[in-house]
Design a protein around this motif. Structure first.
Motif, PDB file in Angstrom:
ATOM      1  N   ASN A   1      23.734  41.805  42.703  1.00  0.00           N
ATOM      2  CA  ASN A   1      23.892  40.681  41.147  1.00  0.00           C
ATOM      3  C   ASN A   1      24.263  41.535  40.334  1.00  0.00           C
ATOM      4  O   ASN A   1      23.944  42.823  40.447  1.00  0.00           O
ATOM      5  CB  ASN A   1      22.501  40.327  41.086  1.00  0.00           C
ATOM      6  CG  ASN A   1      21.735  41.295  41.959  1.00  0.00           C
ATOM      7  OD1 ASN A   1      21.578  41.994  41.215  1.00  0.00           O
ATOM      8  ND2 ASN A   1      20.677  41.082  41.404  1.00  0.00           N
ATOM      9  N   ALA A   2      24.430  41.110  38.551  1.00  0.00           N
ATOM     10  CA  ALA A   2      23.978  41.456  37.333  1.00  0.00           C
ATOM     11  C   ALA A   2      23.569  43.094  37.636  1.00  0.00           C
ATOM     12  O   ALA A   2      24.613  44.047  36.918  1.00  0.00           O
ATOM     13  CB  ALA A   2      24.280  40.700  36.657  1.00  0.00           C
TER      14      ALA A   2
ATOM     15  N   VAL B   1      24.396  50.504  37.876  1.00  0.00           N
ATOM     16  CA  VAL B   1      24.949  51.879  38.091  1.00  0.00           C
ATOM     17  C   VAL B   1      25.538  52.268  36.561  1.00  0.00           C
ATOM     18  O   VAL B   1      25.782  53.126  36.468  1.00  0.00           O
ATOM     19  CB  VAL B   1      25.909  50.738  39.240  1.00  0.00           C
ATOM     20  CG1 VAL B   1      27.728  51.514  39.449  1.00  0.00           C
ATOM     21  CG2 VAL B   1      25.519  50.818  40.580  1.00  0.00           C
ATOM     22  N   ALA B   2      25.764  51.058  35.385  1.00  0.00           N
ATOM     23  CA  ALA B   2      26.383  52.071  34.554  1.00  0.00           C
ATOM     24  C   ALA B   2      25.295  53.162  33.939  1.00  0.00           C
ATOM     25  O   ALA B   2      25.931  53.571  33.492  1.00  0.00           O
ATOM     26  CB  ALA B   2      26.759  50.712  33.421  1.00  0.00           C
ATOM     27  N   TYR B   3      23.939  52.242  34.064  1.00  0.00           N
ATOM     28  CA  TYR B   3      22.820  53.636  33.451  1.00  0.00           C
ATOM     29  C   TYR B   3      22.769  54.736  34.327  1.00  0.00           C
ATOM     30  O   TYR B   3      23.128  55.591  33.570  1.00  0.00           O
ATOM     31  CB  TYR B   3      21.316  52.500  33.625  1.00  0.00           C
ATOM     32  CG  TYR B   3      20.958  53.866  33.446  1.00  0.00           C
ATOM     33  CD1 TYR B   3      19.954  53.809  31.825  1.00  0.00           C
ATOM     34  CD2 TYR B   3      19.795  54.432  34.332  1.00  0.00           C
ATOM     35  CE1 TYR B   3      19.384  54.660  31.757  1.00  0.00           C
ATOM     36  CE2 TYR B   3      19.156  54.954  33.831  1.00  0.00           C
ATOM     37  CZ  TYR B   3      18.191  55.113  32.389  1.00  0.00           C
ATOM     38  OH  TYR B   3      17.444  55.832  32.811  1.00  0.00           O
TER      39      TYR B   3
ATOM     40  N   LEU C   1      32.077  51.385  31.514  1.00  0.00           N
ATOM     41  CA  LEU C   1      32.370  50.306  31.435  1.00  0.00           C
ATOM     42  C   LEU C   1      33.106  49.119  32.535  1.00  0.00           C
ATOM     43  O   LEU C   1      32.707  48.347  32.982  1.00  0.00           O
ATOM     44  CB  LEU C   1      33.713  50.527  30.330  1.00  0.00           C
ATOM     45  CG  LEU C   1      33.183  51.284  29.330  1.00  0.00           C
ATOM     46  CD1 LEU C   1      34.638  51.175  28.024  1.00  0.00           C
ATOM     47  CD2 LEU C   1      31.900  50.600  27.963  1.00  0.00           C
ATOM     48  N   VAL C   2      33.355  49.989  33.614  1.00  0.00           N
ATOM     49  CA  VAL C   2      33.628  49.275  35.430  1.00  0.00           C
ATOM     50  C   VAL C   2      32.621  48.653  35.889  1.00  0.00           C
ATOM     51  O   VAL C   2      32.972  47.566  35.516  1.00  0.00           O
ATOM     52  CB  VAL C   2      34.143  50.299  35.633  1.00  0.00           C
ATOM     53  CG1 VAL C   2      34.448  49.188  37.290  1.00  0.00           C
ATOM     54  CG2 VAL C   2      36.259  50.356  35.305  1.00  0.00           C
ATOM     55  N   PRO C   3      31.319  49.026  36.042  1.00  0.00           N
ATOM     56  CA  PRO C   3      30.102  47.710  36.471  1.00  0.00           C
ATOM     57  C   PRO C   3      29.821  47.273  35.235  1.00  0.00           C
ATOM     58  O   PRO C   3      29.303  46.190  35.720  1.00  0.00           O
ATOM     59  CB  PRO C   3      28.853  49.563  36.585  1.00  0.00           C
ATOM     60  CG  PRO C   3      29.552  50.153  36.376  1.00  0.00           C
ATOM     61  CD  PRO C   3      30.904  50.491  35.880  1.00  0.00           C
ATOM     62  N   LEU C   4      29.866  47.438  33.971  1.00  0.00           N
ATOM     63  CA  LEU C   4      29.474  46.656  32.918  1.00  0.00           C
ATOM     64  C   LEU C   4      30.363  45.441  32.726  1.00  0.00           C
ATOM     65  O   LEU C   4      29.410  44.231  32.837  1.00  0.00           O
ATOM     66  CB  LEU C   4      29.317  47.628  31.489  1.00  0.00           C
ATOM     67  CG  LEU C   4      28.698  48.525  31.220  1.00  0.00           C
ATOM     68  CD1 LEU C   4      28.016  49.216  29.833  1.00  0.00           C
ATOM     69  CD2 LEU C   4      26.546  47.846  31.304  1.00  0.00           C
ATOM     70  N   LEU C   5      31.499  45.813  33.002  1.00  0.00           N
ATOM     71  CA  LEU C   5      32.707  44.457  32.976  1.00  0.00           C
ATOM     72  C   LEU C   5      32.337  43.544  34.201  1.00  0.00           C
ATOM     73  O   LEU C   5      32.521  42.106  34.791  1.00  0.00           O
ATOM     74  CB  LEU C   5      33.986  44.491  32.846  1.00  0.00           C
ATOM     75  CG  LEU C   5      34.186  45.517  31.804  1.00  0.00           C
ATOM     76  CD1 LEU C   5      35.611  46.370  31.293  1.00  0.00           C
ATOM     77  CD2 LEU C   5      34.064  44.612  30.417  1.00  0.00           C
ATOM     78  N   LYS C   6      32.006  44.764  35.689  1.00  0.00           N
ATOM     79  CA  LYS C   6      31.909  43.247  36.619  1.00  0.00           C
ATOM     80  C   LYS C   6      30.320  42.954  36.513  1.00  0.00           C
ATOM     81  O   LYS C   6      30.411  41.545  37.358  1.00  0.00           O
ATOM     82  CB  LYS C   6      31.845  44.051  37.987  1.00  0.00           C
ATOM     83  CG  LYS C   6      33.054  44.820  38.456  1.00  0.00           C
ATOM     84  CD  LYS C   6      32.248  46.060  39.805  1.00  0.00           C
ATOM     85  CE  LYS C   6      33.748  46.952  39.975  1.00  0.00           C
ATOM     86  NZ  LYS C   6      33.233  47.185  41.544  1.00  0.00           N
TER      87      LYS C   6
ATOM     88  N   ILE D   1      28.167  33.905  41.881  1.00  0.00           N
ATOM     89  CA  ILE D   1      29.095  33.268  42.999  1.00  0.00           C
ATOM     90  C   ILE D   1      30.505  34.161  44.007  1.00  0.00           C
ATOM     91  O   ILE D   1      30.874  33.750  44.942  1.00  0.00           O
ATOM     92  CB  ILE D   1      28.958  31.927  42.851  1.00  0.00           C
ATOM     93  CG1 ILE D   1      29.021  31.198  44.043  1.00  0.00           C
ATOM     94  CG2 ILE D   1      29.579  31.506  41.667  1.00  0.00           C
ATOM     95  CD1 ILE D   1      28.721  31.183  44.899  1.00  0.00           C
ATOM     96  N   LEU D   2      31.270  34.570  42.245  1.00  0.00           N
ATOM     97  CA  LEU D   2      32.628  34.534  43.018  1.00  0.00           C
ATOM     98  C   LEU D   2      32.411  36.450  43.499  1.00  0.00           C
ATOM     99  O   LEU D   2      33.040  36.128  43.853  1.00  0.00           O
ATOM    100  CB  LEU D   2      33.135  35.073  41.739  1.00  0.00           C
ATOM    101  CG  LEU D   2      33.236  33.060  40.592  1.00  0.00           C
ATOM    102  CD1 LEU D   2      34.095  33.546  39.004  1.00  0.00           C
ATOM    103  CD2 LEU D   2      34.203  32.380  41.284  1.00  0.00           C
ATOM    104  N   VAL D   3      31.886  36.821  43.256  1.00  0.00           N
ATOM    105  CA  VAL D   3      31.602  38.212  43.476  1.00  0.00           C
ATOM    106  C   VAL D   3      31.224  38.008  44.939  1.00  0.00           C
ATOM    107  O   VAL D   3      32.193  38.594  46.137  1.00  0.00           O
ATOM    108  CB  VAL D   3      30.792  38.686  43.050  1.00  0.00           C
ATOM    109  CG1 VAL D   3      30.497  40.383  44.304  1.00  0.00           C
ATOM    110  CG2 VAL D   3      30.890  39.667  41.338  1.00  0.00           C
ATOM    111  N   GLN D   4      29.848  37.219  45.370  1.00  0.00           N
ATOM    112  CA  GLN D   4      30.057  36.518  46.942  1.00  0.00           C
ATOM    113  C   GLN D   4      31.448  35.868  47.186  1.00  0.00           C
ATOM    114  O   GLN D   4      31.748  36.615  49.082  1.00  0.00           O
ATOM    115  CB  GLN D   4      29.024  36.001  46.669  1.00  0.00           C
ATOM    116  CG  GLN D   4      27.640  36.778  46.148  1.00  0.00           C
ATOM    117  CD  GLN D   4      26.727  35.412  46.120  1.00  0.00           C
ATOM    118  OE1 GLN D   4      26.517  34.691  46.657  1.00  0.00           O
ATOM    119  NE2 GLN D   4      25.329  36.138  45.701  1.00  0.00           N
ATOM    120  N   ARG D   5      32.022  35.343  46.843  1.00  0.00           N
ATOM    121  CA  ARG D   5      33.072  34.692  47.718  1.00  0.00           C
ATOM    122  C   ARG D   5      34.088  35.728  47.772  1.00  0.00           C
ATOM    123  O   ARG D   5      35.026  35.475  49.116  1.00  0.00           O
ATOM    124  CB  ARG D   5      33.254  33.154  46.472  1.00  0.00           C
ATOM    125  CG  ARG D   5      32.840  32.238  46.658  1.00  0.00           C
ATOM    126  CD  ARG D   5      32.951  31.628  45.380  1.00  0.00           C
ATOM    127  NE  ARG D   5      32.693  30.057  46.020  1.00  0.00           N
ATOM    128  CZ  ARG D   5      32.154  29.066  45.087  1.00  0.00           C
ATOM    129  NH1 ARG D   5      33.383  28.902  44.232  1.00  0.00           N
ATOM    130  NH2 ARG D   5      31.838  28.490  45.298  1.00  0.00           N
TER     131      ARG D   5
END
Length: 268
Positions: free
Chosen positions: A213-214, A220-222, A242-247, A253-257
């Motif tokens: 989840n977010a 991870v960013a922390y 910044l990459v995990p923050l953008l994720k 639901i989009l990540v899961q799909r």
């Protein structure tokens, strides 16, 4: 005793038996398996007591309240006696040669502090459906990018693990405890390798995917921000947190799909 295997579990009664029995099936027999029951509410404790009553190598700890994986593993480490600490999750399976081959790797590479391996991916629905491969000699840059180690496959020198304080217990590393540990070890000058053999069966099903989840991406960013200045990284990594923050802004639901399409979807 050379190896102490550590495991945390919470409500693991449906999967624990195969995990424990895969340890009992190892070609190396001189080990202790330390399992911390993190305040389970199902029949986990009864199951653990049954196994421990039949195998004196299995040692049990129990938390009176659910305290999280890092806390449970640190309790196991404090109780351990082995020169090496091996990780194991309650829902995965070890190849019978896993411990033997990792111990041999330490003898061949005395400069390394941890040894992992590649893994076969499996789920109840799909059986063995894929593989997860990691770099054989992860650099600090690769560790920082998440191309590092598969957490439950690793074996670590106990002295080195203790020297960095074990696992970090904080809400800021929740579900990213392993990434924090790799950064911590590499920041202190320790390094690791991964064996190219697939000596581990890693459960990756829809339950695992739904847990992403977010907040996990923000954690991870922390961790990246916390360790960035201590790791020997190249300049291009300056903005990588910044990459995990953008994720974290991508709908779950989009990540899961996407994950399902990548790993689970079958061609007709």
């Amino acid at each position: 005793m050379k190896i102490s295997i550590i495991m945390g579990t919470h409500n693991g009664e449906q999967v624990l038996a195969t995990a424990i029995e895969s340890i009992q099936a190892q070609t190396i027999t001189d080990w202790q398996l330390i399992i911390c029951n993190d305040n389970s509410t199902d029949r986990t404790q009864t199951l653990l007591e049954d196994y421990a009553s039949l195998d004196p190598r299995i040692k049990l700890l129990k938390n009176n309240q659910q305290s999280g994986l890092s806390y449970a593993l640190n309790r196991c480490i404090a109780y351990s006696h082995g020169e090496f600490i091996a990780r194991m999750d309650d829902d995965d399976i070890c190849h019978p040669e896993r411990l033997a081959q990792q111990l041999a790797a330490f003898a061949q590479h005395p400069q390394v502090s941890l040894v992992g391996c590649n893994a076969t991916l499996f789920s109840e629905k799909d059986g063995n459906y894929g593989e997860r491969n990691v770099p054989q000699q992860p650099t600090a840059d690769q560790v920082f990018h998440g191309q590092n180690f598969i957490h439950p496959t690793v074996m670590i020198r106990r002295a080195d693990l203790l020297s960095v304080g074990g696992y970090t217990v904080s809400r800021h590393v929740l579900r990213a405890e392993d990434f924090d540990l790799w950064c911590k070890l590499y920041a202190h000058g320790f390094i690791g390798i991964n064996l190219p053999q697939r000596l581990f069966y890693y459960r990756e099903d829809q339950r695992n995917v739904r847990r992403r989840n977010a907040q996990q991406y923000r954690n991870v960013a922390y961790i990246m921000h916390a360790w960035q200045s201590y790791l020997p990284l190249t300049a291009k990594n300056r903005l990588y947190p910044l990459v995990p923050l953008l994720k974290s802004w991508v709908p779950t639901i989009l990540v899961q799909r996407l994950h399902y399409r990548q790993h689970f979807a079958r061609e007709e």
